[in-house]
Design a protein around this motif. Structure first.
Motif, short mmCIF file in Angstrom:
data_model
loop_
_atom_site.label_atom_id
_atom_site.label_comp_id
_atom_site.label_asym_id
_atom_site.label_seq_id
_atom_site.Cartn_x
_atom_site.Cartn_y
_atom_site.Cartn_z
N GLU A 62 3.14 3.71 -2.90
CA GLU A 62 1.92 2.92 -2.89
C GLU A 62 1.92 1.92 -4.05
OE1 GLU A 62 -2.96 3.44 -3.10
OE2 GLU A 62 -1.67 5.18 -2.68
N LEU B 237 -2.90 -10.99 -3.37
CA LEU B 237 -3.25 -9.58 -3.55
C LEU B 237 -3.13 -9.16 -5.01
CD1 LEU B 237 -1.56 -7.99 -0.40
CD2 LEU B 237 -4.01 -8.28 -0.81
N PRO C 155 7.44 -3.24 3.97
CA PRO C 155 6.08 -3.15 3.43
C PRO C 155 5.08 -2.86 4.55
CG PRO C 155 6.71 -5.44 3.63
CD PRO C 155 7.90 -4.63 4.08
N SER C 156 4.01 -2.18 4.20
CA SER C 156 2.97 -1.90 5.19
C SER C 156 1.60 -1.96 4.53
CB SER C 156 3.18 -0.53 5.84
OG SER C 156 3.06 0.51 4.89
N LEU C 157 0.63 -2.26 5.32
CA LEU C 157 -0.75 -2.37 4.84
C LEU C 157 -1.65 -1.61 5.79
CD1 LEU C 157 -2.55 -5.48 3.45
CD2 LEU C 157 -3.61 -4.20 5.32
N GLN D 294 -5.75 -0.55 6.40
CA GLN D 294 -7.14 -0.79 6.04
C GLN D 294 -8.04 0.04 6.96
OE1 GLN D 294 -8.95 -2.82 3.62
NE2 GLN D 294 -10.44 -1.41 4.48
N PRO E 6 -7.57 -2.23 1.08
CA PRO E 6 -6.34 -1.87 1.79
C PRO E 6 -5.39 -1.06 0.91
CG PRO E 6 -6.85 -4.20 2.09
CD PRO E 6 -7.77 -3.70 1.04
N ARG E 7 -4.66 -0.17 1.55
CA ARG E 7 -3.64 0.60 0.85
C ARG E 7 -2.28 0.04 1.25
NH1 ARG E 7 -3.96 7.05 0.74
NH2 ARG E 7 -5.99 6.41 -0.09
N ILE E 8 -1.57 -0.48 0.26
CA ILE E 8 -0.30 -1.15 0.50
C ILE E 8 0.83 -0.23 0.05
CG2 ILE E 8 1.11 -3.19 0.00
CD1 ILE E 8 -1.54 -4.63 -0.66
N THR E 9 1.75 0.04 0.95
CA THR E 9 2.87 0.92 0.62
C THR E 9 4.18 0.19 0.92
OG1 THR E 9 2.84 1.92 2.82
CG2 THR E 9 1.56 3.02 1.09
N THR F 249 1.22 -12.03 -1.13
CA THR F 249 1.46 -11.06 -2.22
C THR F 249 0.80 -11.53 -3.51
OG1 THR F 249 3.56 -10.44 -1.21
CG2 THR F 249 3.23 -9.85 -3.52
#
Length: 457
Positions: free
Chosen positions: A130, A11, A333-335, A337, A303-306, A8
């Motif tokens: 997001e 990122l 949490p999810s990622l 790409q 990457p799109r992190i939600t 984290t």
């Protein structure tokens, strides 16, 4: 947990806006206007329209137009719509929290005996929020903000044009009234001349040619009167459209093109004046919006992190729903790409970059157009005054010529043709003087508008 925290942190440190740094393009115009202007006075963009236009009737018309004009009303509604779009984009920065409550009753068997089981649940949760580590949502929000600001400047530009159009139409009506009065006076004079020539022809003193020439000039004046009446009606209809309410057909401007006095305004430097014009600022905000779209397109490569999370409670007894130890929570949490998209992201980035280049060209064109408008108005100011003086001298000369031709005709020295030609030339010169004065005043209004005057609330 240590690995997750380290990931984290990495990122967060790596996450940054992908939006290109905005730099205003250099103005593609000369550093000074080609014609001289006033050196002192309040700049047009800081001079309110109430201060520039001093006639009370004109100011009342402009105020009515600002209240009722439909084009300006549409521009105001466009602002409200753009503001709502910005609020929508800005809301994406925050999670959408929802409260859910449910009750389920279902059969079950305990020791082969049927039972009814009831389960009550209540939870507070948000899903797929997001985390904008790479600035995608921030870029879209910035783009929407610039679109909103562009519509505000569009409204200001619309007001700037509306004020100038109302003033120009009002000046047209002033010229119409002058030309009508001049034509009616000339028509009376030519009617008298025609009656005289008809009498002389019937008595055999002059030829029919003289009578027909006088008749032709009389009918020409009648045609001009009809033309000016039609033009006045058209200008009155135009003013009614601009003001946004019906106009009395008997409305009179009650001024002449010779009596209207508009203040002179300094032009200043193009680099300082033109960029403050609302239409130029509108083009710049659209450019900044296109620049922000590039940031969103670049962020799509990352990457799109939600994050989905919730907290809630469950109980078989409604009274015990918020008691005891039935509380629980979830954090997911999810990622995601993109691995393969057939070049979609790259094409989208290329499209946004081209849109930004188009916006740059439109911004530069807006500045060039503004520069040309100011240069044209300054050229008019440099020449109209001399033209008005010269045309006034023509009217004076033709007036003296007409008076002397009348004296010579009465003494039998000049012919009928000389008298009627002098009458025709005087009428033409008087019309030209009204039109030149009108052109000078409209040029002053155009200079005030082109320098950004008239949009102040």
């Amino acid at each position: 947990m240590k690995k997750l925290s380290a990931l984290t942190a990495a990122l967060v440190l790596a996450g940054c806006s992908q939006m290109p740094q905005y730099e205003r393009p250099a103005a593609p115009v000369p550093g000074a206007f080609p014609y001289p202007s006033a050196q002192e006075g309040t700049p047009a963009i800081d001079l309110r329209w109430e201060q520039y236009f001093t006639d009370a009737r004109l100011r009342s018309l402009i105020a009515s137009a600002l209240r009722n004009n439909r084009d300006l009303r549409i521009a105001v509604l466009n602002i409200a719509q753009a503001r709502a779009q910005y609020d929508i984009r800005n809301a994406d920065k925050y999670p959408t929290v929802a409260f859910n409550a449910s009750a389920a009753r279902q059969p079950s068997f305990i020791n082969n005996a049927p039972q009814q089981t009831t389960l009550y649940q209540a939870n507070l949760a948000f899903s797929a929020w997001e985390l904008d580590f790479f600035g995608r949502i921030a870029s879209l929000s910035e783009s929407a903000l610039q679109q909103f600001l562009a519509t505000e400047e569009g409204r200001n530009a619309a007001q700037m044009s509306l004020v100038a159009n109302v003033a120009a139409t009002w000046l047209n009506l002033a010229a119409d009234e002058e030309l009508l009065a001049l034509t009616e006076q000339t028509l009376q004079t030519r009617a008298q001349s025609m009656d005289l020539m008809k009498l002389r022809f019937e008595q055999g003193v002059s030829s029919e040619i003289d009578f027909r020439l006088a008749q032709s000039l009389y009918e020409t004046a009648r045609a001009s009167l009809a033309q000016f009446q039609r033009q006045r009606a058209i200008d009155l209809n135009t003013l009614a459209l601009l003001v946004g309410e019906p106009m009395d057909p008997r409305f009179e401007v009650q001024v002449t093109t010779a009596s209207v006095d508009l203040p002179d305004v300094p032009a200043g430097l193009p680099s300082e004046v033109l960029v403050r014009r609302p239409d130029v600022q509108q083009a710049e905000h659209l450019l900044m919006s296109a620049n922000a779209d590039i940031g969103a397109a670049r962020a799509a490569f990352f990457p799109r992190i939600t994050l989905t999370a919730g907290v809630g409670t469950a109980s078989a007894d409604l009274g015990g729903l918020f008691k005891g130890s039935a509380w629980g929570y979830t954090v997911i949490p999810s990622l995601a790409q993109t691995v393969f998209d057939a070049g979609r992201n790259r094409a989208n980035l290329a499209a946004t970059e081209v849109s930004r280049d188009i916006a740059v060209a439109q911004y530069e064109r807006a500045i060039q157009q503004a520069f040309r408008e100011v240069a044209d108005a300054l050229a008019g100011r440099a020449t109209y005054s001399e033209q008005v003086r010269a045309q006034a001298a023509v009217v004076d000369a033709e007036s003296v010529r007409f008076r002397l031709a009348g004296l010579r005709y009465q003494n039998g020295v000049a012919s009928t043709l000389d008298l009627l030609d002098a009458q025709r030339s005087l009428f033409s010169a008087q019309q030209d003087l009204v039109r030149v004065r009108l052109g000078r005043l409209q040029n002053q209004v155009q200079l005030y508008r082109s320098l950004g005057g008239g949009w102040n609330p």
